[in-house]
Design a protein around this motif. Structure first.
Motif, PDB file in Angstrom:
ATOM      1  N   THR A  24     -38.647   5.010  35.396  1.00 30.08           N
ATOM      2  CA  THR A  24     -37.509   4.123  35.196  1.00 30.08           C
ATOM      3  C   THR A  24     -36.218   4.830  35.607  1.00 30.08           C
ATOM      4  OG1 THR A  24     -37.383   4.806  32.890  1.00 30.08           O
ATOM      5  CG2 THR A  24     -38.619   2.806  33.374  1.00 30.08           C
ATOM      6  N   HIS A  25     -35.204   4.039  35.951  1.00 32.66           N
ATOM      7  CA  HIS A  25     -33.925   4.616  36.385  1.00 32.66           C
ATOM      8  C   HIS A  25     -32.874   3.515  36.361  1.00 32.66           C
ATOM      9  CE1 HIS A  25     -34.153   2.830  40.531  1.00 32.66           C
ATOM     10  NE2 HIS A  25     -35.442   2.847  40.247  1.00 32.66           N
ATOM     11  N   GLY A  26     -31.619   3.878  36.666  1.00 33.85           N
ATOM     12  CA  GLY A  26     -30.548   2.901  36.766  1.00 33.85           C
ATOM     13  C   GLY A  26     -30.258   2.185  35.463  1.00 33.85           C
ATOM     14  N   TYR A  27     -29.957   2.918  34.400  1.00 35.21           N
ATOM     15  CA  TYR A  27     -29.775   2.338  33.071  1.00 35.21           C
ATOM     16  C   TYR A  27     -28.369   1.742  32.940  1.00 35.21           C
ATOM     17  CZ  TYR A  27     -33.750   5.448  32.706  1.00 35.21           C
ATOM     18  OH  TYR A  27     -34.937   6.089  32.941  1.00 35.21           O
ATOM     19  N   ARG A  28     -28.292   0.457  32.578  1.00 33.41           N
ATOM     20  CA  ARG A  28     -27.035  -0.277  32.503  1.00 33.41           C
ATOM     21  C   ARG A  28     -26.873  -0.930  31.136  1.00 33.41           C
ATOM     22  NH1 ARG A  28     -24.388   1.335  37.275  1.00 33.41           N
ATOM     23  NH2 ARG A  28     -25.939   1.412  38.949  1.00 33.41           N
ATOM     24  N   LEU A  29     -25.601  -1.069  30.694  1.00 26.79           N
ATOM     25  CA  LEU A  29     -25.284  -1.584  29.363  1.00 26.79           C
ATOM     26  C   LEU A  29     -24.337  -2.777  29.493  1.00 26.79           C
ATOM     27  CD1 LEU A  29     -24.611   1.897  27.704  1.00 26.79           C
ATOM     28  CD2 LEU A  29     -26.710   0.528  27.517  1.00 26.79           C
ATOM     29  N   PRO A  30     -24.846  -3.994  29.648  1.00 32.08           N
ATOM     30  CA  PRO A  30     -23.976  -5.165  29.844  1.00 32.08           C
ATOM     31  C   PRO A  30     -23.112  -5.446  28.611  1.00 32.08           C
ATOM     32  CG  PRO A  30     -26.271  -5.655  30.410  1.00 32.08           C
ATOM     33  CD  PRO A  30     -26.269  -4.340  29.710  1.00 32.08           C
ATOM     34  N   SER A  31     -21.803  -5.525  28.812  1.00 30.68           N
ATOM     35  CA  SER A  31     -20.899  -5.738  27.675  1.00 30.68           C
ATOM     36  C   SER A  31     -21.055  -7.135  27.083  1.00 30.68           C
ATOM     37  CB  SER A  31     -19.445  -5.497  28.116  1.00 30.68           C
ATOM     38  OG  SER A  31     -19.076  -6.380  29.156  1.00 30.68           O
ATOM     39  N   LYS A  32     -21.452  -8.115  27.885  1.00 23.54           N
ATOM     40  CA  LYS A  32     -21.623  -9.469  27.369  1.00 23.54           C
ATOM     41  C   LYS A  32     -22.716  -9.533  26.321  1.00 23.54           C
ATOM     42  CE  LYS A  32     -22.840 -14.184  28.745  1.00 23.54           C
ATOM     43  NZ  LYS A  32     -23.252 -15.085  29.846  1.00 23.54           N
ATOM     44  N   TRP A  33     -23.712  -8.691  26.438  1.00 19.44           N
ATOM     45  CA  TRP A  33     -24.880  -8.756  25.560  1.00 19.44           C
ATOM     46  C   TRP A  33     -24.800  -7.749  24.413  1.00 19.44           C
ATOM     47  CZ3 TRP A  33     -28.995  -9.091  30.053  1.00 19.44           C
ATOM     48  CH2 TRP A  33     -28.904 -10.365  30.645  1.00 19.44           C
ATOM     49  N   ILE A  34     -23.599  -7.503  23.927  1.00 21.44           N
ATOM     50  CA  ILE A  34     -23.398  -6.683  22.731  1.00 21.44           C
ATOM     51  C   ILE A  34     -23.063  -7.624  21.577  1.00 21.44           C
ATOM     52  CG2 ILE A  34     -22.028  -4.860  21.651  1.00 21.44           C
ATOM     53  CD1 ILE A  34     -21.397  -3.776  24.430  1.00 21.44           C
ATOM     54  N   SER A  35     -23.757  -7.527  20.473  1.00 24.26           N
ATOM     55  CA  SER A  35     -23.501  -8.398  19.323  1.00 24.26           C
ATOM     56  C   SER A  35     -22.120  -8.119  18.745  1.00 24.26           C
ATOM     57  CB  SER A  35     -24.569  -8.187  18.244  1.00 24.26           C
ATOM     58  OG  SER A  35     -24.499  -6.873  17.716  1.00 24.26           O
ATOM     59  N   PRO A  36     -21.525  -9.085  18.038  1.00 27.30           N
ATOM     60  CA  PRO A  36     -20.176  -8.880  17.493  1.00 27.30           C
ATOM     61  C   PRO A  36     -20.049  -7.656  16.605  1.00 27.30           C
ATOM     62  CG  PRO A  36     -20.749 -11.206  17.406  1.00 27.30           C
ATOM     63  CD  PRO A  36     -21.989 -10.467  17.838  1.00 27.30           C
ATOM     64  N   ASP A  37     -21.108  -7.310  15.857  1.00 23.61           N
ATOM     65  CA  ASP A  37     -21.028  -6.121  15.000  1.00 23.61           C
ATOM     66  C   ASP A  37     -21.383  -4.839  15.741  1.00 23.61           C
ATOM     67  OD1 ASP A  37     -23.771  -6.264  15.269  1.00 23.61           O
ATOM     68  OD2 ASP A  37     -24.185  -6.541  13.126  1.00 23.61           O
TER      69      ASP A  37
END
Length: 532
Positions: A494-507
């Motif tokens: 696996t590679h290219g790890y991304r953290l989409p800001s839209k898919w972060i819960s409010p807490d």
């Protein structure tokens, strides 16, 4: 010290002696001394605070509020020699001794503290009180040259804040009972150890703490930074829950745009279904919907698409929308080049290149259309090397005003910290310094701000073999701590790890990882994870 046990069934009672007769042998806070009398006074004070409460004494309070909720039955514990003293209309229970717990009961207490006061998802004790209880509060440290060597003290717990227990992490704390009965908790190792038995007659750190901890540490992967004080653990959903789309494409830098969708770019593939032809080195797409029900939509762009393969073709490494304009860092461009689109990825204009370092740059993402940004700058992070295919020793960062992203002269680079710990910036790229160091362990990355927990999270690949980590910091430049670290994620390359800001819960406690993999071919892979 120790004399109060002889007075337990005598008159006057030990609480009266402690409160009204025992002398103060030195000004509080100036020295360390083991003190049963101080504990007795504390018991009286806590009991007095319960006057009129549903739980009128310490024994009832512990049973009702703590032990029953975490599954410790009455048969597994006792305190205060099984008695209580009537004083001032209160039933005061001895708390300096006379307690008994089974090993499992003791372990449950340790686990409750390790979990910072939660049990089976229920809040038993406020986490902030647990933190204060085991933190060093500035009390005097034992004089280890003149007295019996002891660890420093927190609020009724022994702590390792100054490394007295050699070879044991500094966040360890312990309850040390008579006869060398021991409860050891090491949050950074997710470890609770209970020891019952006869007197050891030696330094228990040598015979118990160090061998146990060294055995655990010896098997643990070595992270480049200490454990996070904010994120105790990251747990990924089971492998069977991973969603895979856009088979045979990879890369996936991603940003949250003004229209509510995520915009991304894929490499060496055919995009989302229905696939496009021919195979592109770089294509553009958007992702509509939430993480549990999303749709990938290819965006055809004559000015944005590129052909080639591997190192021979241009590929996006970073995506960001600011004020309705979509920006893209493109690698394999000697070293990297900026491009932008004013029509959501259909047409692109191309700008300057970084020809020093910044071989695989990524934007720091905030919220929708850059909402919630910390200031008027845009921050660009990269492994500090000329190529996305090398593995470098550190991560470097540049910044430019939002209005100056297309102007090379507007950029400045992190150089160092000043004496007050503030970042120093320079216009000279040759003077850049690392904001993150991991010799031989820095490759491609992604970075996002999590507003729910007010931390910056960086997903950093150590290579293409499934070794990577997530690191957190209070500011974009650190100080960094380790939230997750693995040398083998167990999913292949696996590679290219991304953290989409839209898919972060409010807490801030639920997030989704987008990554490339899993064998036998690459894809747009989505996996949920939770933060404790």
């Amino acid at each position: 010290p120790g004399w109060m046990g002889d007075f337990w069934k005598r008159k006057p009672d030990p609480f009266t002696i402690s409160l009204y007769q025992a002398p103060v042998i030195f000004p509080p806070g100036t020295r360390y001394h083991y003190s049963n009398t101080g504990m007795a006074a504390l018991s009286y004070a806590v009991t007095a605070s319960l006057r009129g409460a549903p739980e009128p004494d310490i024994r009832t309070l512990l049973e009702t509020r703590i032990f029953t909720p975490i599954g410790i039955p009455q048969s597994d514990w006792s305190i205060g020699y099984g008695e209580a003293t009537d004083l001032d209309g209160l039933k005061v229970v001895a708390n300096w001794g006379g307690g008994g717990f089974t090993p499992r009961a003791t372990a449950r207490v340790g686990q409750l503290l390790l979990q910072r006061g939660t049990w089976d998802g229920r809040r038993i004790v406020g986490g902030e009180w647990i933190e204060k209880m085991v933190a060093y509060g500035g009390t005097a440290i034992p004089d280890r040259m003149k007295e019996e060597p002891r660890a420093a003290s927190a609020l009724c717990w022994h702590i390792n804040m100054d490394g007295f227990w050699q070879g044991v992490p500094r966040d360890a704390f312990a309850g040390l009972g008579a006869g060398d009965q021991t409860l050891l908790v090491v949050p950074s190792l997710n470890l609770v150890v209970v020891r019952n038995g006869g007197d050891l007659n030696v330094d228990r750190a040598s015979i118990l703490f160090r061998p146990v901890v060294e055995a655990i540490v010896g098997r643990a992967p070595k992270a480049p930074y200490p454990p996070s004080a904010v994120i105790r653990k990251i747990t990924f959903d089971p492998e069977s829950t991973i969603v895979r789309k856009a088979i045979d494409s990879d890369n996936w830098p991603i940003t949250w745009a003004d229209d509510g969708d995520l915009y991304t770019s894929y490499g060496d593939g055919f995009g989302f279904e229905p696939f496009i032809r021919p195979k592109l080195s770089m294509g553009v797409a958007k992702v509509a919907g939430d993480a549990t029900a999303f749709q990938g939509i290819n965006i055809r762009s004559e000015s944005g698409e590129r052909l080639g393969d591997g190192k021979k073709g241009l590929k996006a490494s970073g995506m960001l929308m600011v004020d309705g304009v979509l920006y893209m860092w493109v690698r394999n461009a000697g070293n990297s080049q900026i491009a932008w689109s004013g029509d959501h990825g259909v047409s692109w204009q191309w700008g300057f290149r970084f020809d020093k370092s910044f071989g695989s740059p990524a934007f720091l993402n905030f919220g929708k259309n850059y909402a919630g940004a910390r200031d008027e700058y845009v921050y660009t992070f990269s492994q500090d090397g000329n190529s996305a295919y090398g593995i470098d020793d550190g991560v470097t960062v540049a910044r430019a005003p939002k209005s100056g992203l297309r102007n090379r002269g507007a950029y400045e680079f992190f150089e160092r910290f000043d004496a007050g710990g503030k970042p120093v910036w320079t216009k000279d790229i040759e003077k850049r310094g690392p904001v993150f160091s991991y010799p031989g362990g820095c490759q491609r990355l992604d970075i996002v701000y999590n507003p729910g927990i007010k931390r910056y999270l960086m997903a950093l690949s150590y290579g293409h073999g499934g070794a990577w980590g997530i690191f957190d910091a209070p500011e974009p430049w650190g100080p960094w701590t380790t939230a997750f670290h693995t040398e083998n994620w167990g999913l292949g390359g696996t590679h290219g790890y991304r953290l989409p800001s839209k898919w972060i819960s409010p807490d801030g406690r639920t997030m989704y990882l987008v990554f490339s993999g899993v064998k036998p071919n690459d894809a747009f892979c989505v996996r949920r994870f939770t933060l404790e």
